[in-house]
Design a protein around this motif. Sequence first.
Motif, mmCIF file in Angstrom:
data_model
loop_
_atom_site.group_PDB
_atom_site.id
_atom_site.type_symbol
_atom_site.label_atom_id
_atom_site.label_comp_id
_atom_site.label_asym_id
_atom_site.label_seq_id
_atom_site.Cartn_x
_atom_site.Cartn_y
_atom_site.Cartn_z
ATOM 1 N N ASP A 32 0.834 -1.185 0.000
ATOM 2 C CA ASP A 32 0.000 0.000 0.000
ATOM 3 C C ASP A 32 0.884 1.256 0.000
ATOM 4 O O ASP A 32 1.908 1.313 0.681
ATOM 5 C CB ASP A 32 -0.893 -0.017 1.251
ATOM 6 C CG ASP A 32 -1.753 1.218 1.358
ATOM 7 O OD1 ASP A 32 -2.867 1.185 0.831
ATOM 8 O OD2 ASP A 32 -1.292 2.195 1.980
ATOM 9 N N SER A 47 0.517 4.236 1.223
ATOM 10 C CA SER A 47 0.685 4.888 2.528
ATOM 11 C C SER A 47 1.678 4.113 3.395
ATOM 12 O O SER A 47 2.439 4.703 4.169
ATOM 13 C CB SER A 47 -0.658 5.014 3.248
ATOM 14 O OG SER A 47 -1.195 3.746 3.580
ATOM 15 N N LEU A 48 1.700 2.793 3.242
ATOM 16 C CA LEU A 48 2.655 1.970 3.988
ATOM 17 C C LEU A 48 4.065 2.154 3.440
ATOM 18 O O LEU A 48 5.039 2.204 4.205
ATOM 19 C CB LEU A 48 2.229 0.503 3.919
ATOM 20 C CG LEU A 48 2.884 -0.454 4.926
ATOM 21 C CD1 LEU A 48 2.556 -0.053 6.352
ATOM 22 C CD2 LEU A 48 2.442 -1.895 4.660
ATOM 23 N N PHE A 58 5.301 5.457 4.679
ATOM 24 C CA PHE A 58 5.624 5.295 6.096
ATOM 25 C C PHE A 58 6.967 4.600 6.267
ATOM 26 O O PHE A 58 7.803 5.005 7.092
ATOM 27 C CB PHE A 58 4.499 4.512 6.776
ATOM 28 C CG PHE A 58 4.757 4.127 8.211
ATOM 29 C CD1 PHE A 58 5.389 4.995 9.100
ATOM 30 C CD2 PHE A 58 4.352 2.881 8.693
ATOM 31 C CE1 PHE A 58 5.621 4.639 10.424
ATOM 32 C CE2 PHE A 58 4.583 2.516 10.012
ATOM 33 C CZ PHE A 58 5.215 3.387 10.876
ATOM 34 N N PRO A 87 0.188 5.155 8.685
ATOM 35 C CA PRO A 87 -1.074 4.904 7.981
ATOM 36 C C PRO A 87 -2.255 4.800 8.948
ATOM 37 O O PRO A 87 -2.085 4.637 10.160
ATOM 38 C CB PRO A 87 -0.824 3.576 7.263
ATOM 39 C CG PRO A 87 0.654 3.461 7.156
ATOM 40 C CD PRO A 87 1.193 4.122 8.386
ATOM 41 N N SER A 88 -3.437 4.854 8.411
ATOM 42 C CA SER A 88 -4.643 4.776 9.221
ATOM 43 C C SER A 88 -4.785 3.385 9.830
ATOM 44 O O SER A 88 -4.224 2.400 9.350
ATOM 45 C CB SER A 88 -5.870 5.090 8.363
ATOM 46 O OG SER A 88 -6.046 4.074 7.381
ATOM 47 N N VAL A 99 -5.806 0.505 7.622
ATOM 48 C CA VAL A 99 -4.734 -0.176 6.875
ATOM 49 C C VAL A 99 -3.942 -1.092 7.801
ATOM 50 O O VAL A 99 -3.690 -2.262 7.489
ATOM 51 C CB VAL A 99 -3.794 0.858 6.211
ATOM 52 C CG1 VAL A 99 -2.569 0.163 5.608
ATOM 53 C CG2 VAL A 99 -4.529 1.647 5.141
#
Length: 368
Positions: free
Chosen positions: A2, A4-5, A8, A22-23, A26
């Motif tokens: 992902d 966002s991962l 990060f 991330p949220s 996730v």
Amino acid sequence: MDQSLAEFYRKYSQQIDPPGIPSGSVLRHPDVQLTLERRFFNQPASEYSAYQAKILRAVVERIQQAIEGNDEEEVSDHLMTLLATLPHSRPTVDLSKTLVSYVPPVGFDADIDPIEILEAKKIIGSGPNTGLRTWEAALRLASYLHSQPELIRGKRVLELGAGTGFLSIFCAAYLQPETVTATDGHEDVLVSLEENVERNSHHYQGTSHPTVQRLYWGDEDDLSRIIRRRGDATQPGPSASDGIDELSTTQGQMNYKNQLSPSSTERPYDIIIGADITYEPEACKALAETLSRLAKANPYTDILISATQRNLQTLSGFLDECHGPDCGLRVEVVKYDVPPLNKQTGLFHNIVSPIQIFAMRYSPPEIS
């Protein structure tokens, strides 16, 4: 992975705070938690830096909030065990070294091997220990060089005040120089520098493996030895720079008008780089004189210095020394815009700090 991962992971590896966790939607997935175990939190808890411990706590808290009230989901045993075994206290000032990873500013979907620098991220202030961490001015200059790889590709590179070796290693790993020589004047920094160079040896191709040399600004023996090395050449060949009679700097480029080229047997350094090396007022005169001596040894060498403007008086004093009659360096400001932190994809650094890159060349006095 992902996006966002992936973002990060890059920011966490460079120890950016905050790293854009991330949220919970996730992080709650078992396959994502497995990735966290294998790539993020894969050391014994006793080895975690204060930064790593802080991020682990934040990640677990975010997962717990996302799965609250769902009996079918849980935080992985591995993450919970790490959390439970973290040391309860840390020194107020953490001067220990930690491994920091850096990647060029490329898309998050690019699978790129980072360079790894062992450094003391918590060091602040001045003194010889400043060479034990990578500063934002180095990240800015690396970003600029990555945007203009022709400045380094096939060139013989000399770095002054190399510190952790980040810039030299970055050039050798990603920008295909002919040779790289990393110098510093402090013995303990040189030891750390050599270790970092060797730590990244799998990145280097052919002669681009950086060499490490002592250069204490103002030391005549050190300077003479560096000048004699002439870029570590082993055989004569054409200079990568044809010389200039006019230098201008614009967004994303440096333009030169040709003049006579130096003798092909000289094999000088093509470019000298340095980052965050202008902060000590008492060292600025010696630095300017060192740059001048190196430039006079080969007037066709380009110089790029990246400086954080912490003290305008100190920086102005350094620049005055450089373009004064004794040093004779022509100084120009490089115009280079960096995206804000939340738009960066590598070499993450805050653009709030006023950082300028200066391009220099030796300007011989006019003969009347």
